[in-house]
Write a protein that holds these residues in place. Sequence first.
Motif, PDB file in Angstrom:
ATOM      1  N   SER A 170     -20.035 -11.964 -14.931  1.00 31.79           N
ATOM      2  CA  SER A 170     -18.758 -11.490 -15.452  1.00 31.79           C
ATOM      3  C   SER A 170     -18.520 -12.090 -16.828  1.00 31.79           C
ATOM      4  O   SER A 170     -19.102 -13.127 -17.174  1.00 31.79           O
ATOM      5  CB  SER A 170     -17.630 -11.913 -14.498  1.00 31.79           C
ATOM      6  OG  SER A 170     -16.361 -11.621 -15.046  1.00 31.79           O
ATOM      7  N   LYS A 185     -17.231  -3.182  -5.032  1.00 38.22           N
ATOM      8  CA  LYS A 185     -16.035  -2.515  -5.539  1.00 38.22           C
ATOM      9  C   LYS A 185     -15.728  -2.887  -6.992  1.00 38.22           C
ATOM     10  O   LYS A 185     -14.775  -2.356  -7.576  1.00 38.22           O
ATOM     11  CB  LYS A 185     -14.838  -2.856  -4.644  1.00 38.22           C
ATOM     12  CG  LYS A 185     -14.961  -2.278  -3.235  1.00 38.22           C
ATOM     13  CD  LYS A 185     -13.773  -2.684  -2.361  1.00 38.22           C
ATOM     14  CE  LYS A 185     -13.920  -2.106  -0.949  1.00 38.22           C
ATOM     15  NZ  LYS A 185     -12.801  -2.519  -0.064  1.00 38.22           N
ATOM     16  N   LYS A 186     -16.526  -3.795  -7.561  1.00 43.84           N
ATOM     17  CA  LYS A 186     -16.327  -4.173  -8.956  1.00 43.84           C
ATOM     18  C   LYS A 186     -16.814  -3.047  -9.871  1.00 43.84           C
ATOM     19  O   LYS A 186     -17.522  -2.124  -9.453  1.00 43.84           O
ATOM     20  CB  LYS A 186     -17.095  -5.460  -9.268  1.00 43.84           C
ATOM     21  CG  LYS A 186     -16.715  -6.660  -8.408  1.00 43.84           C
ATOM     22  CD  LYS A 186     -15.384  -7.267  -8.790  1.00 43.84           C
ATOM     23  CE  LYS A 186     -15.508  -8.149  -9.992  1.00 43.84           C
ATOM     24  NZ  LYS A 186     -14.229  -8.828 -10.324  1.00 43.84           N
ATOM     25  N   ASN A 187     -16.449  -3.150 -11.145  1.00 37.36           N
ATOM     26  CA  ASN A 187     -16.922  -2.203 -12.162  1.00 37.36           C
ATOM     27  C   ASN A 187     -18.359  -2.596 -12.522  1.00 37.36           C
ATOM     28  O   ASN A 187     -18.591  -3.423 -13.405  1.00 37.36           O
ATOM     29  CB  ASN A 187     -16.005  -2.271 -13.390  1.00 37.36           C
ATOM     30  CG  ASN A 187     -16.422  -1.289 -14.460  1.00 37.36           C
ATOM     31  OD1 ASN A 187     -17.211  -0.390 -14.225  1.00 37.36           O
ATOM     32  ND2 ASN A 187     -15.906  -1.484 -15.667  1.00 37.36           N
ATOM     33  N   GLU A 215     -20.713   2.024 -12.535  1.00 36.97           N
ATOM     34  CA  GLU A 215     -20.016   2.790 -13.570  1.00 36.97           C
ATOM     35  C   GLU A 215     -20.950   3.130 -14.715  1.00 36.97           C
ATOM     36  O   GLU A 215     -20.806   4.147 -15.386  1.00 36.97           O
ATOM     37  CB  GLU A 215     -18.823   1.978 -14.099  1.00 36.97           C
ATOM     38  CG  GLU A 215     -17.734   1.720 -13.081  1.00 36.97           C
ATOM     39  CD  GLU A 215     -17.063   2.998 -12.632  1.00 36.97           C
ATOM     40  OE1 GLU A 215     -16.870   3.900 -13.473  1.00 36.97           O
ATOM     41  OE2 GLU A 215     -16.722   3.100 -11.432  1.00 36.97           O
ATOM     42  N   THR A 228     -21.930  -6.869 -20.486  1.00 41.94           N
ATOM     43  CA  THR A 228     -21.020  -7.755 -19.750  1.00 41.94           C
ATOM     44  C   THR A 228     -20.273  -8.668 -20.717  1.00 41.94           C
ATOM     45  O   THR A 228     -19.062  -8.888 -20.569  1.00 41.94           O
ATOM     46  CB  THR A 228     -21.795  -8.596 -18.721  1.00 41.94           C
ATOM     47  OG1 THR A 228     -22.509  -7.726 -17.835  1.00 41.94           O
ATOM     48  CG2 THR A 228     -20.853  -9.469 -17.908  1.00 41.94           C
ATOM     49  N   GLY A 233     -17.920  -4.559 -17.939  1.00 45.65           N
ATOM     50  CA  GLY A 233     -18.156  -4.493 -16.506  1.00 45.65           C
ATOM     51  C   GLY A 233     -18.874  -5.731 -16.012  1.00 45.65           C
ATOM     52  O   GLY A 233     -19.032  -6.725 -16.731  1.00 45.65           O
ATOM     53  N   ASN A 234     -19.313  -5.670 -14.764  1.00 41.50           N
ATOM     54  CA  ASN A 234     -20.026  -6.773 -14.120  1.00 41.50           C
ATOM     55  C   ASN A 234     -21.454  -6.323 -13.805  1.00 41.50           C
ATOM     56  O   ASN A 234     -21.651  -5.381 -13.052  1.00 41.50           O
ATOM     57  CB  ASN A 234     -19.322  -7.191 -12.837  1.00 41.50           C
ATOM     58  CG  ASN A 234     -17.866  -7.551 -13.069  1.00 41.50           C
ATOM     59  OD1 ASN A 234     -16.968  -6.770 -12.749  1.00 41.50           O
ATOM     60  ND2 ASN A 234     -17.613  -8.721 -13.629  1.00 41.50           N
TER      61      ASN A 234
END
Length: 293
Positions: A170, A185-187, A215, A228, A233-234
């Motif tokens: 992150s 559920k993360k981006n 994504e 990142t 995003g991650n």
Amino acid sequence: MIKLEQYKIFNEAASTLSFSKAAKNLFISQSAVSQTIHALEKELNTQLFIRLNKGVTLTKEGMLLHKNITEALALITSVENELSHYNELLSGQLNIGAGDSICENYLIDLLKQFHHLYPTIKINVVNGTSIETVEHLKNGTIDLAFINLPYDDESLVLKECLTIHDIFISKKKDEHLYTYQEISKKNLILLEKSSNSRNYIDKYFAKHGILLKPEMELGAHHLLLEFTHANLGNACVVKEFSHDFLDKNKVYELKLKKPLPSRSIGYGYLKRRSLSQATLKFIELIDQFDKSI
């Protein structure tokens, strides 16, 4: 049947025009030279030398044979030297294939060492995904492939050379311990599906009943880090290939309640294809290299 050694003796005698000098140069007896020449003339049914009181001279047939044997022996010597050079790694080529991240973070140090040891060997590196690299191996473009393991192909000899760990990262530091479900559920930013690393992550999460839906999908590992860092995003990256960003706090590792299992990078070659001396020496260097970075 005339043997190569007989032609060598003839050629020395023809060059020196003296059986005694030829014997001395070849470290054999003069009678051995005389007997060899006599046997050669008998086999060819041709007189090669005219014997004189002092030495010998060549007949026309002898001069013709001398000219051609000299060229033939020079060619044989050249080939012998070339083979010797290959064996001693004075010439030749090392053809390997690997992805960009493996090249940048693992192979460069190995190739530096190899080039230092064998500076006259030409090094050719073909870039591609693990799947593309194996294709290059099978069509003969390369002799050695570096790929992300596990990889299932019965035509290959596969050996582990480096242990690696997949992590999620992150832009901001985060002390939360994530479950796999929460991470999904993360981006997410992942490598393209043509990547063996991506396939491995997808399959691992699928075993836990989770379908990853990124994504963004990117074609290079270093872009995962850059995106990142740009807070887009991650990403899922290889920890061992991300030290520069992690150590400088450009990105942070997201901690998982259950860390992803380690996996390996390995090298492979075709079972039914013999390896060049350069490739064998490079494999020796790999096996001496530390399997973790």
